[in-house]
Design an enzyme around this catalytic site. Structure first.
Site, mmCIF file in Angstrom:
data_model
loop_
_atom_site.group_PDB
_atom_site.id
_atom_site.type_symbol
_atom_site.label_atom_id
_atom_site.label_comp_id
_atom_site.label_asym_id
_atom_site.label_seq_id
_atom_site.Cartn_x
_atom_site.Cartn_y
_atom_site.Cartn_z
ATOM 1 N N ARG A 1 0.852 -1.194 0.000
ATOM 2 C CA ARG A 1 0.000 0.000 0.000
ATOM 3 C C ARG A 1 0.885 1.241 0.000
ATOM 4 N NH1 ARG A 1 -2.466 3.112 4.865
ATOM 5 N NH2 ARG A 1 -3.670 4.639 3.714
ATOM 6 N N HIS B 1 -2.820 10.927 0.798
ATOM 7 C CA HIS B 1 -2.240 10.708 2.127
ATOM 8 C C HIS B 1 -1.570 12.027 2.535
ATOM 9 C CE1 HIS B 1 -0.786 7.290 4.925
ATOM 10 N NE2 HIS B 1 -0.439 8.419 5.508
ATOM 11 N N GLU C 1 -7.225 8.592 6.472
ATOM 12 C CA GLU C 1 -7.482 9.268 7.744
ATOM 13 C C GLU C 1 -7.973 10.712 7.591
ATOM 14 O OE1 GLU C 1 -4.071 8.908 10.313
ATOM 15 O OE2 GLU C 1 -4.204 6.739 10.389
ATOM 16 N N ASN D 1 -6.949 1.987 10.238
ATOM 17 C CA ASN D 1 -5.617 2.163 10.804
ATOM 18 C C ASN D 1 -5.769 2.151 12.317
ATOM 19 O OD1 ASN D 1 -4.834 2.537 8.182
ATOM 20 N ND2 ASN D 1 -4.345 4.716 8.394
ATOM 21 N N TYR E 1 -3.704 1.889 16.059
ATOM 22 C CA TYR E 1 -2.422 1.939 16.766
ATOM 23 C C TYR E 1 -2.522 1.767 18.275
ATOM 24 C CZ TYR E 1 -0.169 3.423 12.491
ATOM 25 O OH TYR E 1 0.328 3.459 11.216
ATOM 26 N N GLU F 1 -3.173 -0.053 8.287
ATOM 27 C CA GLU F 1 -1.964 0.335 9.030
ATOM 28 C C GLU F 1 -2.056 -0.208 10.442
ATOM 29 O OE1 GLU F 1 -0.956 4.534 9.233
ATOM 30 O OE2 GLU F 1 -1.470 4.801 7.116
HETATM 31 C C1 FCB Z 1 -0.918 7.311 10.737
HETATM 32 C C2 FCB Z 1 -0.547 7.820 9.365
HETATM 33 C C3 FCB Z 1 0.768 7.291 8.854
HETATM 34 C C4 FCB Z 1 1.808 7.205 9.948
HETATM 35 C C5 FCB Z 1 1.260 6.509 11.167
HETATM 36 C C6 FCB Z 1 2.246 6.353 12.278
HETATM 37 O O1 FCB Z 1 -1.806 8.212 11.340
HETATM 38 O O2 FCB Z 1 -1.536 7.475 8.429
HETATM 39 O O3 FCB Z 1 1.170 8.082 7.785
HETATM 40 O O4 FCB Z 1 2.297 8.451 10.214
HETATM 41 O O5 FCB Z 1 0.135 7.191 11.634
#
Ligand code: FCB
Length: 457
Positions: A78, A122, A167, A298, A300, A359
Protein backbone atom coordinates in the site's frame (compact mmCIF):
# COMPACT_ATOMS: atom_id res chain seq x y z
CA UNK A 1 2.24 -25.45 23.92
CA UNK A 2 1.52 -22.17 22.18
CA UNK A 3 -1.32 -22.32 19.75
CA UNK A 4 -0.51 -21.75 16.05
CA UNK A 5 -2.94 -19.43 14.33
CA UNK A 6 -3.56 -20.17 10.65
CA UNK A 7 -4.84 -17.43 8.37
CA UNK A 8 -7.10 -18.01 5.37
CA UNK A 9 -5.15 -18.95 2.22
CA UNK A 10 -6.23 -15.76 0.43
CA UNK A 11 -5.20 -13.45 3.29
CA UNK A 12 -3.48 -10.31 1.99
CA UNK A 13 -0.19 -9.77 3.83
CA UNK A 14 1.11 -6.31 3.14
CA UNK A 15 3.15 -3.33 4.19
CA UNK A 16 2.32 0.35 3.85
CA UNK A 17 4.02 3.67 3.18
CA UNK A 18 3.01 7.16 2.02
CA UNK A 19 4.46 9.40 -0.67
CA UNK A 20 5.66 12.37 1.39
CA UNK A 21 7.07 10.10 4.08
CA UNK A 22 9.38 8.12 1.80
CA UNK A 23 9.83 9.58 -1.66
CA UNK A 24 12.04 12.65 -1.42
CA UNK A 25 12.62 14.18 -4.86
CA UNK A 26 10.42 16.98 -3.61
CA UNK A 27 11.02 19.29 -6.57
CA UNK A 28 12.23 16.89 -9.23
CA UNK A 29 11.00 16.25 -12.75
CA UNK A 30 8.27 18.84 -12.65
CA UNK A 31 6.71 18.02 -9.29
CA UNK A 32 4.74 20.88 -7.75
CA UNK A 33 5.03 22.00 -4.15
CA UNK A 34 2.75 20.34 -1.60
CA UNK A 35 1.47 21.61 1.73
CA UNK A 36 3.91 19.30 3.49
CA UNK A 37 6.83 20.79 1.53
CA UNK A 38 5.70 24.23 2.59
CA UNK A 39 5.03 23.20 6.19
CA UNK A 40 8.30 21.36 6.76
CA UNK A 41 10.24 24.24 5.18
CA UNK A 42 8.65 26.61 7.69
CA UNK A 43 10.91 26.89 10.75
CA UNK A 44 9.46 25.54 13.98
CA UNK A 45 6.81 23.27 12.45
CA UNK A 46 8.60 19.91 12.42
CA UNK A 47 10.79 18.44 15.14
CA UNK A 48 14.46 19.19 14.57
CA UNK A 49 13.66 21.10 11.36
CA UNK A 50 13.40 17.78 9.51
CA UNK A 51 11.87 17.79 6.03
CA UNK A 52 10.80 15.21 3.47
CA UNK A 53 13.08 16.72 0.81
CA UNK A 54 15.06 13.47 0.60
CA UNK A 55 13.32 11.18 3.13
CA UNK A 56 14.07 7.55 2.17
CA UNK A 57 14.98 8.64 -1.34
CA UNK A 58 12.46 6.12 -2.59
CA UNK A 59 12.01 8.28 -5.70
CA UNK A 60 15.43 7.02 -6.80
CA UNK A 61 15.64 3.75 -4.90
CA UNK A 62 12.23 2.30 -5.75
CA UNK A 63 13.66 -0.68 -7.63
CA UNK A 64 15.66 -1.68 -4.58
CA UNK A 65 12.53 -1.24 -2.47
CA UNK A 66 10.55 -3.60 -4.68
CA UNK A 67 13.37 -6.14 -4.20
CA UNK A 68 13.07 -5.62 -0.45
CA UNK A 69 9.34 -6.33 -0.63
CA UNK A 70 10.03 -9.43 -2.67
CA UNK A 71 12.50 -10.68 -0.09
CA UNK A 72 9.82 -10.26 2.58
CA UNK A 73 7.36 -12.27 0.51
CA UNK A 74 4.78 -9.45 0.62
CA UNK A 75 1.54 -10.18 -1.19
CA UNK A 76 0.54 -6.52 -1.36
CA UNK A 77 2.00 -3.06 -1.01
CA UNK A 78 0.00 0.00 0.00
CA UNK A 79 1.48 3.31 -1.09
CA UNK A 80 0.15 6.75 -1.89
CA UNK A 81 0.52 9.00 -4.89
CA UNK A 82 1.88 12.51 -4.62
CA UNK A 83 -0.92 14.56 -6.19
CA UNK A 84 1.49 17.44 -6.90
CA UNK A 85 3.87 15.11 -8.72
CA UNK A 86 1.08 14.31 -11.17
CA UNK A 87 -0.84 17.58 -11.24
CA UNK A 88 1.67 20.22 -10.11
CA UNK A 89 -1.05 22.87 -9.85
CA UNK A 90 -3.57 20.44 -8.38
CA UNK A 91 -5.66 20.43 -11.55
CA UNK A 92 -5.18 21.09 -15.24
CA UNK A 93 -1.88 20.19 -16.79
CA UNK A 94 -0.60 16.66 -16.15
CA UNK A 95 3.08 16.07 -15.45
CA UNK A 96 3.77 12.94 -17.47
CA UNK A 97 7.07 12.28 -15.67
CA UNK A 98 5.19 12.01 -12.38
CA UNK A 99 2.67 9.62 -13.81
CA UNK A 100 5.46 7.53 -15.36
CA UNK A 101 7.14 7.16 -11.99
CA UNK A 102 4.06 5.46 -10.54
CA UNK A 103 3.35 3.51 -13.69
CA UNK A 104 6.84 1.98 -13.60
CA UNK A 105 6.46 1.18 -9.91
CA UNK A 106 3.14 -0.56 -10.56
CA UNK A 107 4.66 -2.63 -13.37
CA UNK A 108 7.58 -3.68 -11.18
CA UNK A 109 5.24 -4.65 -8.35
CA UNK A 110 3.04 -6.73 -10.61
CA UNK A 111 6.05 -8.42 -12.09
CA UNK A 112 7.17 -9.28 -8.55
CA UNK A 113 3.73 -10.75 -7.80
CA UNK A 114 2.88 -7.95 -5.35
CA UNK A 115 -0.60 -6.41 -5.54
CA UNK A 116 -0.57 -2.61 -5.52
CA UNK A 117 -3.02 -0.84 -3.20
CA UNK A 118 -3.05 2.85 -4.08
CA UNK A 119 -4.05 5.61 -1.68
CA UNK A 120 -4.91 8.76 -3.60
CA UNK A 121 -4.59 11.22 -0.77
CA UNK A 122 -2.24 10.71 2.13
CA UNK A 123 -2.09 14.36 3.15
CA UNK A 124 0.25 16.06 0.64
CA UNK A 125 -2.19 18.47 -0.99
CA UNK A 126 -0.77 20.57 -3.83
CA UNK A 127 0.15 23.96 -2.36
CA UNK A 128 -1.55 25.66 -5.33
CA UNK A 129 -4.89 24.37 -3.99
CA UNK A 130 -4.01 25.41 -0.46
CA UNK A 131 -3.46 28.92 -1.76
CA UNK A 132 -7.19 28.89 -2.61
CA UNK A 133 -8.16 27.69 0.88
CA UNK A 134 -7.31 23.98 0.61
CA UNK A 135 -9.92 21.54 1.88
CA UNK A 136 -11.95 24.32 3.43
CA UNK A 137 -12.77 25.32 -0.16
CA UNK A 138 -15.33 23.16 -1.97
CA UNK A 139 -13.39 23.52 -5.24
CA UNK A 140 -10.68 21.28 -3.80
CA UNK A 141 -13.18 18.42 -3.82
CA UNK A 142 -13.72 19.06 -7.52
CA UNK A 143 -9.98 19.10 -8.13
CA UNK A 144 -9.70 15.79 -6.26
CA UNK A 145 -12.28 14.23 -8.56
CA UNK A 146 -10.27 15.41 -11.56
CA UNK A 147 -7.09 13.96 -10.05
CA UNK A 148 -8.82 10.63 -9.28
CA UNK A 149 -10.02 10.51 -12.87
CA UNK A 150 -6.57 11.20 -14.31
CA UNK A 151 -4.77 8.57 -12.26
CA UNK A 152 -7.39 5.86 -12.48
CA UNK A 153 -7.42 6.31 -16.26
CA UNK A 154 -3.64 5.96 -16.36
CA UNK A 155 -3.22 3.10 -13.88
CA UNK A 156 -6.67 1.54 -13.60
CA UNK A 157 -5.93 -1.18 -16.14
CA UNK A 158 -3.35 -2.64 -13.72
CA UNK A 159 -4.28 -1.34 -10.29
CA UNK A 160 -7.38 -3.00 -8.83
CA UNK A 161 -7.33 -1.72 -5.26
CA UNK A 162 -7.99 1.96 -4.60
CA UNK A 163 -8.22 3.92 -1.38
CA UNK A 164 -9.51 7.46 -1.82
CA UNK A 165 -8.37 9.03 1.44
CA UNK A 166 -6.13 8.21 4.35
CA UNK A 167 -7.48 9.27 7.74
CA UNK A 168 -9.63 12.28 6.85
CA UNK A 169 -10.15 12.98 10.55
CA UNK A 170 -6.43 13.60 11.03
CA UNK A 171 -6.38 16.08 8.15
CA UNK A 172 -9.45 17.74 9.65
CA UNK A 173 -8.51 18.01 13.31
CA UNK A 174 -4.71 18.13 13.16
CA UNK A 175 -4.40 20.03 9.87
CA UNK A 176 -7.22 22.56 10.26
CA UNK A 177 -8.08 22.71 13.96
CA UNK A 178 -4.99 22.43 16.10
CA UNK A 179 -2.51 23.06 13.30
CA UNK A 180 0.05 20.42 14.32
CA UNK A 181 0.00 19.12 10.75
CA UNK A 182 0.08 20.89 7.39
CA UNK A 183 -1.41 23.24 6.42
CA UNK A 184 -1.26 24.39 10.05
CA UNK A 185 -4.66 26.11 10.09
CA UNK A 186 -6.32 26.63 13.50
CA UNK A 187 -9.96 27.34 12.84
CA UNK A 188 -12.93 25.20 13.81
CA UNK A 189 -15.32 26.42 11.07
CA UNK A 190 -12.64 25.61 8.47
CA UNK A 191 -12.11 22.20 10.04
CA UNK A 192 -15.75 21.12 9.74
CA UNK A 193 -15.82 22.31 6.13
CA UNK A 194 -12.64 20.35 5.53
CA UNK A 195 -14.25 17.19 6.87
CA UNK A 196 -17.23 17.69 4.58
CA UNK A 197 -15.19 18.37 1.46
CA UNK A 198 -12.92 15.40 2.10
CA UNK A 199 -15.94 13.12 2.40
CA UNK A 200 -17.61 14.71 -0.61
CA UNK A 201 -14.51 14.30 -2.73
CA UNK A 202 -14.49 10.62 -1.79
CA UNK A 203 -18.11 10.34 -2.87
CA UNK A 204 -17.36 11.97 -6.22
CA UNK A 205 -14.19 9.97 -6.86
CA UNK A 206 -15.55 6.46 -6.27
CA UNK A 207 -17.79 6.29 -9.40
CA UNK A 208 -15.01 7.75 -11.56
CA UNK A 209 -12.54 5.14 -10.34
CA UNK A 210 -15.09 2.38 -10.91
CA UNK A 211 -15.65 3.63 -14.43
CA UNK A 212 -11.94 3.79 -15.28
CA UNK A 213 -10.91 0.64 -13.47
CA UNK A 214 -13.55 -2.03 -13.98
CA UNK A 215 -13.58 -4.81 -11.36
CA UNK A 216 -11.54 -2.68 -9.01
CA UNK A 217 -12.18 -2.65 -5.27
CA UNK A 218 -12.61 0.89 -3.98
CA UNK A 219 -12.67 2.04 -0.37
CA UNK A 220 -11.47 4.60 2.12
CA UNK A 221 -9.13 4.35 5.11
CA UNK A 222 -10.19 5.70 8.49
CA UNK A 223 -8.17 5.80 11.69
CA UNK A 224 -9.70 4.42 14.83
CA UNK A 225 -8.30 4.08 18.32
CA UNK A 226 -9.85 1.73 20.84
CA UNK A 227 -11.40 4.44 22.98
CA UNK A 228 -13.09 3.61 26.25
CA UNK A 229 -14.47 5.75 29.08
CA UNK A 230 -12.18 5.65 32.11
CA UNK A 231 -15.12 4.85 34.37
CA UNK A 232 -18.89 4.74 34.10
CA UNK A 233 -19.21 8.24 35.49
CA UNK A 234 -21.36 10.53 33.39
CA UNK A 235 -18.37 12.82 32.78
CA UNK A 236 -16.07 10.08 31.50
CA UNK A 237 -18.75 8.61 29.28
CA UNK A 238 -19.57 12.00 27.85
CA UNK A 239 -15.94 12.76 27.15
CA UNK A 240 -15.69 9.46 25.34
CA UNK A 241 -18.78 10.28 23.30
CA UNK A 242 -17.45 13.72 22.35
CA UNK A 243 -14.18 12.14 21.28
CA UNK A 244 -16.12 10.36 18.56
CA UNK A 245 -15.72 13.40 16.32
CA UNK A 246 -12.67 11.37 15.31
CA UNK A 247 -14.75 8.41 14.17
CA UNK A 248 -18.54 8.76 13.98
CA UNK A 249 -18.26 12.18 12.30
CA UNK A 250 -16.77 10.28 9.34
CA UNK A 251 -18.16 6.75 9.54
CA UNK A 252 -21.78 7.82 9.97
CA UNK A 253 -22.10 9.92 6.79
CA UNK A 254 -20.15 7.33 4.79
CA UNK A 255 -22.57 4.62 5.88
CA UNK A 256 -25.71 6.65 5.29
CA UNK A 257 -26.51 7.97 8.77
CA UNK A 258 -25.57 11.60 8.08
CA UNK A 259 -23.67 13.73 10.57
CA UNK A 260 -24.44 12.52 14.13
CA UNK A 261 -26.79 14.99 15.79
CA UNK A 262 -25.20 14.77 19.24
CA UNK A 263 -21.77 15.66 17.87
CA UNK A 264 -23.33 18.37 15.73
CA UNK A 265 -24.70 19.92 18.92
CA UNK A 266 -21.27 19.71 20.61
CA UNK A 267 -19.58 21.37 17.64
CA UNK A 268 -22.28 23.99 17.37
CA UNK A 269 -21.72 24.92 21.01
CA UNK A 270 -18.03 25.35 20.24
CA UNK A 271 -18.81 27.79 17.40
CA UNK A 272 -18.20 25.47 14.46
CA UNK A 273 -21.10 26.68 12.33
CA UNK A 274 -21.27 30.50 12.40
CA UNK A 275 -23.54 30.48 9.33
CA UNK A 276 -25.10 27.08 9.94
CA UNK A 277 -24.14 23.99 7.95
CA UNK A 278 -24.65 25.83 4.68
CA UNK A 279 -21.60 24.11 3.20
CA UNK A 280 -23.70 20.95 2.91
CA UNK A 281 -25.47 21.25 -0.43
CA UNK A 282 -28.32 19.27 -1.92
CA UNK A 283 -27.13 15.85 -3.01
CA UNK A 284 -23.93 15.91 -0.96
CA UNK A 285 -24.99 13.40 1.69
CA UNK A 286 -26.20 11.05 -1.02
CA UNK A 287 -22.86 11.32 -2.86
CA UNK A 288 -20.93 10.63 0.36
CA UNK A 289 -22.78 7.40 1.12
CA UNK A 290 -21.76 5.81 -2.19
CA UNK A 291 -21.33 2.06 -1.61
CA UNK A 292 -17.73 0.93 -1.28
CA UNK A 293 -16.11 -2.50 -1.40
CA UNK A 294 -14.14 -2.25 1.81
CA UNK A 295 -13.12 -0.01 4.62
CA UNK A 296 -9.48 0.30 5.60
CA UNK A 297 -8.78 0.72 9.32
CA UNK A 298 -5.62 2.16 10.80
CA UNK A 299 -5.24 1.08 14.40
CA UNK A 300 -2.42 1.94 16.77
CA UNK A 301 -3.55 2.39 20.35
CA UNK A 302 -6.10 2.34 23.13
CA UNK A 303 -7.21 5.61 24.64
CA UNK A 304 -8.83 5.63 28.03
CA UNK A 305 -10.80 8.84 28.38
CA UNK A 306 -10.91 10.44 31.78
CA UNK A 307 -12.53 13.80 32.49
CA UNK A 308 -10.26 16.08 34.52
CA UNK A 309 -11.06 17.42 37.94
CA UNK A 310 -13.22 20.48 37.67
CA UNK A 311 -11.45 23.16 35.68
CA UNK A 312 -8.84 20.77 34.34
CA UNK A 313 -8.46 19.67 30.78
CA UNK A 314 -9.72 16.21 29.91
CA UNK A 315 -6.95 13.68 30.08
CA UNK A 316 -5.99 10.43 28.52
CA UNK A 317 -5.38 7.99 31.33
CA UNK A 318 -2.42 5.64 31.25
CA UNK A 319 -3.82 2.54 32.86
CA UNK A 320 -0.86 0.21 32.38
CA UNK A 321 2.50 0.32 34.05
CA UNK A 322 4.75 2.72 32.11
CA UNK A 323 7.13 0.31 30.45
CA UNK A 324 8.48 0.39 26.88
CA UNK A 325 6.52 -2.79 26.31
CA UNK A 326 3.23 -1.12 27.30
CA UNK A 327 3.86 2.31 25.73
CA UNK A 328 5.75 2.80 22.49
CA UNK A 329 8.18 5.70 22.03
CA UNK A 330 5.30 7.84 20.77
CA UNK A 331 3.67 7.20 24.16
CA UNK A 332 0.92 5.30 22.35
CA UNK A 333 -0.41 2.41 24.37
CA UNK A 334 0.39 -1.04 23.04
CA UNK A 335 -2.95 -2.74 23.35
CA UNK A 336 -3.49 -5.58 20.88
CA UNK A 337 -6.94 -6.51 22.11
CA UNK A 338 -8.11 -3.07 21.06
CA UNK A 339 -7.66 -4.15 17.46
CA UNK A 340 -10.21 -6.90 18.02
CA UNK A 341 -12.34 -4.21 19.65
CA UNK A 342 -12.28 -1.77 16.74
CA UNK A 343 -12.78 -4.50 14.15
CA UNK A 344 -15.93 -5.62 15.95
CA UNK A 345 -17.12 -2.11 16.64
CA UNK A 346 -16.86 -1.12 12.98
CA UNK A 347 -18.05 -4.38 11.49
CA UNK A 348 -21.10 -4.94 13.64
CA UNK A 349 -22.13 -1.31 13.52
CA UNK A 350 -21.63 -0.51 9.81
CA UNK A 351 -21.34 -3.94 8.13
CA UNK A 352 -18.74 -3.04 5.49
CA UNK A 353 -18.47 -5.91 2.98
CA UNK A 354 -14.76 -6.28 3.75
CA UNK A 355 -12.20 -4.80 6.07
CA UNK A 356 -8.46 -4.39 5.65
CA UNK A 357 -6.21 -3.28 8.45
CA UNK A 358 -4.40 -0.74 6.29
CA UNK A 359 -1.96 0.34 9.03
CA UNK A 360 -0.76 -1.07 12.32
CA UNK A 361 2.65 -0.82 13.88
CA UNK A 362 4.82 0.63 16.61
CA UNK A 363 7.42 3.33 17.10
CA UNK A 364 10.61 1.91 18.58
CA UNK A 365 14.03 3.24 17.70
CA UNK A 366 16.04 0.07 18.36
CA UNK A 367 18.13 -0.33 15.21
CA UNK A 368 17.94 -4.00 14.31
CA UNK A 369 17.01 -6.08 17.33
CA UNK A 370 13.53 -4.72 17.82
CA UNK A 371 11.82 -7.45 19.83
CA UNK A 372 9.35 -4.93 21.27
CA UNK A 373 8.02 -4.27 17.76
CA UNK A 374 7.77 -8.00 17.07
CA UNK A 375 5.80 -8.48 20.29
CA UNK A 376 3.51 -5.61 19.32
CA UNK A 377 2.84 -7.06 15.89
CA UNK A 378 2.35 -10.55 17.28
CA UNK A 379 -0.35 -9.51 19.74
CA UNK A 380 -2.12 -7.39 17.11
CA UNK A 381 -2.08 -10.20 14.57
CA UNK A 382 -3.45 -12.55 17.21
CA UNK A 383 -6.30 -10.09 17.61
CA UNK A 384 -6.86 -10.20 13.84
CA UNK A 385 -7.18 -13.96 14.05
CA UNK A 386 -9.76 -13.71 16.80
CA UNK A 387 -11.69 -11.27 14.61
CA UNK A 388 -11.68 -13.82 11.79
CA UNK A 389 -12.96 -16.46 14.20
CA UNK A 390 -15.76 -14.07 15.18
CA UNK A 391 -16.86 -13.96 11.53
CA UNK A 392 -15.51 -10.51 10.69
CA UNK A 393 -14.53 -10.35 6.99
CA UNK A 394 -10.97 -9.20 7.54
CA UNK A 395 -9.21 -9.64 4.20
CA UNK A 396 -5.74 -8.37 4.88
CA UNK A 397 -3.22 -6.64 7.09
CA UNK A 398 -0.64 -3.98 6.21
CA UNK A 399 2.14 -3.33 8.65
CA UNK A 400 3.12 0.30 9.16
CA UNK A 401 5.68 0.63 7.90
CA UNK A 402 7.78 -1.09 5.28
CA UNK A 403 10.64 1.15 6.38
CA UNK A 404 11.54 3.95 8.78
CA UNK A 405 10.43 7.25 7.32
CA UNK A 406 9.48 10.89 7.85
CA UNK A 407 6.95 10.78 10.68
CA UNK A 408 5.17 14.09 10.00
CA UNK A 409 5.55 16.66 12.81
CA UNK A 410 7.89 14.25 14.61
CA UNK A 411 10.40 14.22 11.77
CA UNK A 412 12.75 11.24 11.76
CA UNK A 413 12.80 10.59 15.48
CA UNK A 414 9.87 8.16 15.48
CA UNK A 415 10.77 4.99 13.64
CA UNK A 416 7.99 2.62 12.63
CA UNK A 417 9.83 0.51 10.05
CA UNK A 418 10.34 -3.21 9.91
CA UNK A 419 13.35 -2.08 7.87
CA UNK A 420 16.01 0.21 9.31
CA UNK A 421 16.88 3.20 7.14
CA UNK A 422 20.17 4.98 7.58
CA UNK A 423 19.08 8.50 6.70
CA UNK A 424 22.67 9.58 6.04
CA UNK A 425 23.37 6.97 3.39
CA UNK A 426 19.92 5.74 2.46
CA UNK A 427 20.96 2.18 3.24
CA UNK A 428 18.14 -0.23 4.19
CA UNK A 429 18.56 -3.18 6.58
CA UNK A 430 15.82 -5.57 7.55
CA UNK A 431 15.15 -5.52 11.30
CA UNK A 432 14.40 -8.66 13.33
CA UNK A 433 10.70 -7.77 13.19
CA UNK A 434 10.95 -7.76 9.39
CA UNK A 435 12.50 -11.23 9.41
CA UNK A 436 9.78 -12.39 11.78
CA UNK A 437 7.06 -10.89 9.55
CA UNK A 438 8.52 -12.66 6.50
CA UNK A 439 8.18 -15.94 8.41
CA UNK A 440 4.58 -15.15 9.34
CA UNK A 441 3.82 -14.62 5.66
CA UNK A 442 5.66 -17.75 4.61
CA UNK A 443 3.82 -19.90 7.17
CA UNK A 444 0.58 -17.94 6.69
CA UNK A 445 0.22 -17.73 10.43
CA UNK A 446 1.89 -17.24 13.76
CA UNK A 447 2.15 -18.35 17.36
CA UNK A 448 -0.68 -16.81 19.33
CA UNK A 449 -0.32 -14.19 22.01
CA UNK A 450 -2.88 -15.35 24.59
CA UNK A 451 -6.24 -13.61 24.59
CA UNK A 452 -6.98 -11.38 27.56
CA UNK A 453 -8.74 -12.82 30.57
CA UNK A 454 -12.16 -11.33 31.12
CA UNK A 455 -13.70 -8.44 29.27
CA UNK A 456 -11.76 -6.39 26.74
CA UNK A 457 -11.68 -2.80 27.80
C1 FCB B 1 -0.92 7.31 10.74
C2 FCB B 1 -0.55 7.82 9.36
C3 FCB B 1 0.77 7.29 8.85
C4 FCB B 1 1.81 7.21 9.95
C5 FCB B 1 1.26 6.51 11.17
C6 FCB B 1 2.25 6.35 12.28
O1 FCB B 1 -1.81 8.21 11.34
O2 FCB B 1 -1.54 7.47 8.43
O3 FCB B 1 1.17 8.08 7.79
O4 FCB B 1 2.30 8.45 10.21
O5 FCB B 1 0.14 7.19 11.63
Amino acid sequence: MTEFLHFPPSFTWGAATASYQIEGGWNEDGKGESVWDRFSHTPGKVFNGDTGDVACDHYHRWREDVELMKSLGLKAYRFSLSWARILPQGRGEVNQAGLNFYSNLVDALLEAGITPFITLFHWDLPQALQDEGGWANRNTALAFAEYADVVSKALGDRVKHWITHNEPSVVTWLGYLNGIHAPGVQDLPSAVKTAHHLLLSHGWAVPLIRHNSPQAEVGITLNINWTVPGSNSRADRDLHRQGEVWTRWFFDPLYGFGYPSDLQADLQARGAFPTGMDFVQAGDMHAIQVPTDFVGLNYYQRQVMRAGEEGNEPQTAFPQEKTPQNYTEFNWENYGHGLFGVLSRVYFHYLPPKIYVTENGASYSAPLHDELRTAYLQSHLSACQRALQAGIPLEGYFVWSLMDNFEWAEGYRQRFGITWVNFETGERTLKDSGKWYAEVIRRNGLEATPAPQGAIR
